[in-house]
Design an enzyme around this catalytic site. Structure first.
Site, short mmCIF file in Angstrom:
data_model
loop_
_atom_site.label_atom_id
_atom_site.label_comp_id
_atom_site.label_asym_id
_atom_site.label_seq_id
_atom_site.Cartn_x
_atom_site.Cartn_y
_atom_site.Cartn_z
N ARG A 1 61.82 -48.77 9.98
CA ARG A 1 61.05 -49.99 10.17
C ARG A 1 59.67 -49.70 10.73
NH1 ARG A 1 64.99 -54.01 13.30
NH2 ARG A 1 63.02 -54.32 14.40
N ARG B 1 65.74 -66.27 20.79
CA ARG B 1 65.03 -65.27 21.58
C ARG B 1 64.17 -65.91 22.66
NH1 ARG B 1 65.16 -60.99 17.60
NH2 ARG B 1 64.15 -59.09 18.27
N ARG C 1 58.05 -54.75 22.34
CA ARG C 1 59.30 -55.46 22.05
C ARG C 1 60.17 -55.56 23.30
NH1 ARG C 1 61.00 -51.84 17.24
NH2 ARG C 1 63.01 -52.92 17.23
N LYS D 1 72.97 -54.87 18.02
CA LYS D 1 73.40 -56.20 17.57
C LYS D 1 73.68 -56.22 16.07
CE LYS D 1 69.56 -58.19 18.98
NZ LYS D 1 68.73 -57.18 19.65
N ARG E 1 66.26 -44.24 14.33
CA ARG E 1 67.02 -45.11 13.44
C ARG E 1 66.41 -45.24 12.03
NH1 ARG E 1 67.70 -51.31 15.48
NH2 ARG E 1 65.47 -51.70 15.22
P1 ADP Z 1 65.04 -55.87 17.18
O1 ADP Z 1 66.14 -56.65 17.86
O2 ADP Z 1 65.45 -54.48 16.88
O3 ADP Z 1 63.71 -55.93 17.89
P2 ADP Z 1 64.87 -57.73 14.91
O4 ADP Z 1 65.12 -57.20 13.56
O5 ADP Z 1 65.84 -58.73 15.46
O6 ADP Z 1 64.74 -56.44 15.78
O7 ADP Z 1 63.41 -58.41 15.00
C1 ADP Z 1 62.25 -57.74 14.55
C2 ADP Z 1 61.00 -58.60 14.85
O8 ADP Z 1 61.10 -59.85 14.17
C3 ADP Z 1 60.81 -58.98 16.32
O9 ADP Z 1 60.16 -57.96 17.05
C4 ADP Z 1 59.96 -60.26 16.17
O10 ADP Z 1 58.61 -59.95 15.84
C5 ADP Z 1 60.57 -60.93 14.98
N1 ADP Z 1 61.68 -61.84 15.34
C6 ADP Z 1 62.99 -61.70 14.99
N2 ADP Z 1 63.73 -62.72 15.47
C7 ADP Z 1 62.87 -63.52 16.16
C8 ADP Z 1 63.01 -64.72 16.90
N3 ADP Z 1 64.21 -65.30 17.05
N4 ADP Z 1 61.90 -65.26 17.49
C9 ADP Z 1 60.70 -64.69 17.34
N5 ADP Z 1 60.49 -63.54 16.67
C10 ADP Z 1 61.55 -62.96 16.08
#
Ligand code: ADP
Length: 215
Positions: A160, A87, A171, A13, A126
């Site tokens: 990360r 999410r 996740r 994404k 990554r």
């Molecule tokens: P990825 O899609 O690779 O898991 P992101 O960078 O989008 O990574 O998100 C990393 C972390 O940030 C998630 O695992 C969560 O803990 C938090 N997070 C990000 N966006 C949201 C969201 N919309 N709602 C709740 N937690 C979120």
């Protein structure tokens, strides 16, 4: 045009959102990036979310909705790409309200189709440039031999804290339990568009472009 990129962790994404920013002048709103910024800035909220993120769990709806609300007050002229948000169904409802209040609409939800094995392989390989956010992958697009970012020339690469197998399991489970219901939600609203997420970055970008241009 406002769109959501929807898909499990590692679906690509962020990479595709960056392409759309470059090619279409859209604004990328990544709640993951916002939360990572909050944690390094050491704010109270940043401290609260750090452990949750590292464990791979979702932070509360209230926090992420607040972050998005704040950003939507700014100029979003070329349109927004929501990356990693919504999410949960509660976040999706909140987004619909926020957009409506701003006289905006949601045009497409681009769901990226990938399989779990590919996700694990991608995520554990990554890294990103600490300066500009360019994404690298040990196998498919390694850091240049001179150790400098191909985009900005910096040499500070980061992995990360949550890109390890243990957090990744959580996740993925969070994704299937709480986020994948959004596929049904947006399908019912007639906004869902599938794109194959497994090809080369350029191929995936081309599929997204074709979808956005033809819709
Ligand atoms: P990825 O899609 O690779 O898991 P992101 O960078 O989008 O990574 O998100 C990393 C972390 O940030 C998630 O695992 C969560 O803990 C938090 N997070 C990000 N966006 C949201 C969201 N919309 N709602 C709740 N937690 C979120």
């Amino acid at each position: 045009m406002n769109i959501i990129l929807l898909g499990p962790p590692g679906a690509g994404k962020g990479t595709q959102a960056r392409r759309l920013v470059e090619e279409r002048g859209m604004v990328q709103l990544s709640t993951g990036d916002m939360l990572r910024e909050a944690r390094v800035s050491g704010t109270e909220m940043g401290k609260r979310v750090a452990a949750i993120m590292d464990a791979g769990e979702l932070v509360t709806d209230e926090i992420v909705i607040g972050l998005i609300e704040e950003r939507l007050r700014g100029d979003i002229g070329g349109g927004v790409i929501f990356d990693g948000f919504p999410r949960t169904l509660a976040q999706a409802d909140a987004l619909a309200d926020l957009l409506e209040r701003n006289g905006q609409s949601l045009d497409h939800v681009v769901a990226m189709e990938v399989n779990d094995d590919a996700l694990v392989a991608r995520i554990t390989a990554r890294s990103t440039c600490g300066n500009c956010g360019e994404v690298y992958n040990d196998i498919t697009s390694p850091i240049p031999a001179d150790g400098k970012c191909r985009n900005c020339g910096a040499s500070d690469f980061r992995r990360r804290a949550d890109d390890n197998e243990e957090s990744l399991k959580t996740r993925l489970m969070e994704y299937y339990k709480k986020t994948s219901p959004l596929i049904g939600y947006y399908h019912a609203k007639g906004q869902l568009r599938w794109v194959p997420g497994l090809g080369e970055i350029d191929e995936v970008a081309a599929s997204i472009k074709e979808m956005l241009d033809s819709a």
